[in-house]
Design a protein around this motif. Structure first.
Motif, PDB file in Angstrom:
ATOM      1  N   UNK A  41       0.814  -1.215   0.000  1.00  0.00           N
ATOM      2  CA  UNK A  41       0.000   0.000   0.000  1.00  0.00           C
ATOM      3  C   UNK A  41       0.851   1.269   0.000  1.00  0.00           C
ATOM      4  N   UNK A  42       2.166   1.093  -0.084  1.00  0.00           N
ATOM      5  CA  UNK A  42       3.088   2.228  -0.034  1.00  0.00           C
ATOM      6  C   UNK A  42       3.931   2.276  -1.304  1.00  0.00           C
ATOM      7  N   UNK A  43       4.090   3.454  -1.876  1.00  0.00           N
ATOM      8  CA  UNK A  43       5.016   3.679  -2.978  1.00  0.00           C
ATOM      9  C   UNK A  43       6.164   4.536  -2.482  1.00  0.00           C
ATOM     10  N   UNK A  44       7.382   4.236  -2.938  1.00  0.00           N
ATOM     11  CA  UNK A  44       8.555   4.926  -2.381  1.00  0.00           C
ATOM     12  C   UNK A  44       9.562   5.235  -3.479  1.00  0.00           C
ATOM     13  N   UNK A  45       9.924   6.504  -3.573  1.00  0.00           N
ATOM     14  CA  UNK A  45      11.004   6.938  -4.461  1.00  0.00           C
ATOM     15  C   UNK A  45      12.102   7.539  -3.596  1.00  0.00           C
ATOM     16  N   UNK A  46      13.196   6.788  -3.356  1.00  0.00           N
ATOM     17  CA  UNK A  46      14.278   7.310  -2.513  1.00  0.00           C
ATOM     18  C   UNK A  46      15.073   8.404  -3.225  1.00  0.00           C
ATOM     19  N   UNK A  47      15.898   9.094  -2.468  1.00  0.00           N
ATOM     20  CA  UNK A  47      16.689  10.202  -3.023  1.00  0.00           C
ATOM     21  C   UNK A  47      17.598   9.724  -4.141  1.00  0.00           C
ATOM     22  N   UNK A  48      18.246   8.587  -3.948  1.00  0.00           N
ATOM     23  CA  UNK A  48      19.099   8.018  -4.988  1.00  0.00           C
ATOM     24  C   UNK A  48      18.306   6.928  -5.702  1.00  0.00           C
ATOM     25  N   UNK A  49      17.757   7.309  -6.830  1.00  0.00           N
ATOM     26  CA  UNK A  49      16.807   6.498  -7.579  1.00  0.00           C
ATOM     27  C   UNK A  49      17.438   5.160  -8.014  1.00  0.00           C
ATOM     28  N   UNK A  50      17.045   4.026  -7.442  1.00  0.00           N
ATOM     29  CA  UNK A  50      17.713   2.741  -7.731  1.00  0.00           C
ATOM     30  C   UNK A  50      17.100   2.036  -8.942  1.00  0.00           C
ATOM     31  N   UNK A  51      17.586   2.368 -10.112  1.00  0.00           N
ATOM     32  CA  UNK A  51      17.078   1.775 -11.351  1.00  0.00           C
ATOM     33  C   UNK A  51      18.062   0.747 -11.901  1.00  0.00           C
TER      34      UNK A  51
ATOM     35  N   UNK B  20      14.096  10.168 -13.315  1.00  0.00           N
ATOM     36  CA  UNK B  20      13.225  10.491 -12.190  1.00  0.00           C
ATOM     37  C   UNK B  20      11.779  10.134 -12.502  1.00  0.00           C
ATOM     38  N   UNK B  21      11.379  10.335 -13.737  1.00  0.00           N
ATOM     39  CA  UNK B  21      10.009   9.967 -14.143  1.00  0.00           C
ATOM     40  C   UNK B  21       9.797   8.461 -14.041  1.00  0.00           C
TER      41      UNK B  21
ATOM     42  N   UNK C 117      11.427  11.254  -1.773  1.00  0.00           N
ATOM     43  CA  UNK C 117      12.593  11.876  -1.142  1.00  0.00           C
ATOM     44  C   UNK C 117      13.368  12.668  -2.195  1.00  0.00           C
ATOM     45  N   UNK C 118      13.261  13.987  -2.143  1.00  0.00           N
ATOM     46  CA  UNK C 118      13.933  14.898  -3.078  1.00  0.00           C
ATOM     47  C   UNK C 118      13.649  14.518  -4.545  1.00  0.00           C
ATOM     48  N   UNK C 119      12.379  14.443  -4.954  1.00  0.00           N
ATOM     49  CA  UNK C 119      12.054  13.953  -6.301  1.00  0.00           C
ATOM     50  C   UNK C 119      12.496  14.861  -7.437  1.00  0.00           C
ATOM     51  N   UNK C 120      12.730  16.161  -7.163  1.00  0.00           N
ATOM     52  CA  UNK C 120      13.133  17.078  -8.233  1.00  0.00           C
ATOM     53  C   UNK C 120      14.592  17.493  -8.125  1.00  0.00           C
ATOM     54  N   UNK C 121      15.351  16.845  -7.258  1.00  0.00           N
ATOM     55  CA  UNK C 121      16.756  17.202  -7.053  1.00  0.00           C
ATOM     56  C   UNK C 121      17.562  17.011  -8.344  1.00  0.00           C
ATOM     57  N   UNK C 122      18.263  18.066  -8.768  1.00  0.00           N
ATOM     58  CA  UNK C 122      19.127  17.980  -9.944  1.00  0.00           C
ATOM     59  C   UNK C 122      18.437  18.133 -11.288  1.00  0.00           C
ATOM     60  N   UNK C 123      17.139  18.437 -11.283  1.00  0.00           N
ATOM     61  CA  UNK C 123      16.413  18.583 -12.545  1.00  0.00           C
ATOM     62  C   UNK C 123      16.452  20.037 -13.016  1.00  0.00           C
ATOM     63  N   UNK C 124      16.258  20.229 -14.315  1.00  0.00           N
ATOM     64  CA  UNK C 124      16.214  21.594 -14.832  1.00  0.00           C
ATOM     65  C   UNK C 124      14.821  22.185 -14.565  1.00  0.00           C
ATOM     66  N   UNK C 125      14.655  23.504 -14.711  1.00  0.00           N
ATOM     67  CA  UNK C 125      13.387  24.153 -14.348  1.00  0.00           C
ATOM     68  C   UNK C 125      12.157  23.557 -15.032  1.00  0.00           C
ATOM     69  N   UNK C 126      12.265  23.218 -16.318  1.00  0.00           N
ATOM     70  CA  UNK C 126      11.118  22.632 -17.013  1.00  0.00           C
ATOM     71  C   UNK C 126      10.761  21.257 -16.456  1.00  0.00           C
ATOM     72  N   UNK C 127      11.786  20.458 -16.166  1.00  0.00           N
ATOM     73  CA  UNK C 127      11.554  19.135 -15.605  1.00  0.00           C
ATOM     74  C   UNK C 127      10.926  19.232 -14.214  1.00  0.00           C
ATOM     75  N   UNK C 128      11.383  20.211 -13.425  1.00  0.00           N
ATOM     76  CA  UNK C 128      10.832  20.415 -12.081  1.00  0.00           C
ATOM     77  C   UNK C 128       9.344  20.724 -12.163  1.00  0.00           C
ATOM     78  N   UNK C 129       8.962  21.614 -13.062  1.00  0.00           N
ATOM     79  CA  UNK C 129       7.551  21.983 -13.223  1.00  0.00           C
ATOM     80  C   UNK C 129       6.714  20.764 -13.613  1.00  0.00           C
ATOM     81  N   UNK C 130       7.240  19.942 -14.525  1.00  0.00           N
ATOM     82  CA  UNK C 130       6.504  18.772 -14.991  1.00  0.00           C
ATOM     83  C   UNK C 130       6.319  17.740 -13.883  1.00  0.00           C
ATOM     84  N   UNK C 131       7.375  17.492 -13.103  1.00  0.00           N
ATOM     85  CA  UNK C 131       7.275  16.534 -12.002  1.00  0.00           C
ATOM     86  C   UNK C 131       6.320  17.055 -10.928  1.00  0.00           C
ATOM     87  N   UNK C 132       6.364  18.348 -10.652  1.00  0.00           N
ATOM     88  CA  UNK C 132       5.442  18.932  -9.672  1.00  0.00           C
ATOM     89  C   UNK C 132       3.990  18.748 -10.102  1.00  0.00           C
ATOM     90  N   UNK C 133       3.721  18.924 -11.384  1.00  0.00           N
ATOM     91  CA  UNK C 133       2.354  18.763 -11.876  1.00  0.00           C
ATOM     92  C   UNK C 133       1.858  17.337 -11.669  1.00  0.00           C
TER      93      UNK C 133
END
Length: 231
Positions: free
Chosen positions: A76-86, A136-137, A154-170
């Motif tokens: 029931x929990x979704x988790x995106x850590x600061x260091x995205x483990x892909x 990040x997506x 955890x810090x989902x928009x860290x290191x992204x450019x302004x356009x990417x930040x806006x898109x992730x926030x949406x």
């Protein structure tokens, strides 16, 4: 969905990371989890997500202990850590198929999430070929694929450019309309844009937990409140 954290403490050897944390969440909202580096934010999120063992205290999801009912509550929990483990050598769709198989998620749901996070054009590429923004997506996609009741970011928009930040926030804002989102960030503008409530942690303790309107009423902005409670 309700989340209760009762008297939670966590140590790393002689270092106390969390000290008697008590938090209660009763409704769907986006909550900003703030604090200086080393305040205990990531430790708290990892504890809620079941990544770290609970040493003292308890965490309840709808009155069900996440320690005693580990598999059921983790579903029931979704988790995106600061260091995205892909898995960098996997193709995007291949990786999401793998994650979906763990949760018995349908192909239809996979395609819906791919469209939601905006990676349709990238789904046939290998993950290592993609920019940090697209990675990040993908991390966000795996976190929401099984439609969790609680999403921890955890810090989902860290290191992204302004356009990417806006898109992730949406995307996060859309998710927060029907789910509970616990969002850790150092970007105060992000908190003011997305969050209805702020939990401020300093030296392993909750020093403030209030609706964001309370911060706006007492301080010029959330940044001023942050400095006041943590300097």
């Amino acid at each position: 969905m309700s989340l209760q954290i009762k008297n939670l403490s966590k140590s790393y050897g002689a270092q106390l990371a969390l000290s008697d944390i008590n938090i209660q969440i009763e409704k769907n909202e986006i909550i900003g989890l703030l604090g200086p580096n080393g305040a205990g934010k990531s430790t708290l999120m990892k504890s809620i997500a079941g990544v770290l063992d609970i040493e003292q205290g308890e965490i309840l999801l709808d009155n069900e202990s996440i320690k005693a009912n580990e598999i059921r509550t983790k579903n029931r929990i979704g988790y995106l850590p600061e260091h995205n483990p892909l898995y960098q050598e996997m193709y995007v769709r291949e990786y999401l198929n793998f994650v979906a198989s763990l949760h018995n998620v349908s192909d239809e749901r996979i395609e819906k999430v791919i469209d939601l996070v905006g990676i349709t054009s990238e789904k046939t590429k290998k993950i290592h070929q993609l920019s940090k923004g697209y990675k990040q997506r993908i991390g966000l996609a795996q976190a929401i694929l099984h439609q969790p009741d609680l999403l921890i970011l955890d810090e989902p928009t860290n290191g992204l450019d302004p356009n990417q930040i806006i898109e992730i926030r949406q995307i996060i804002k859309a998710i927060g309309e029907s789910k509970t989102v616990l969002l850790s960030t150092h970007i105060m503008q992000e908190v003011e844009t997305l969050c209805s409530r702020v939990i401020l942690i300093h030296k392993g303790q909750v020093v403030q937990d209030a609706p964001i309107e309370d911060f706006r009423g007492k301080y010029r902005n959330v940044e001023d409140a942050f400095v006041h409670y943590t300097k």
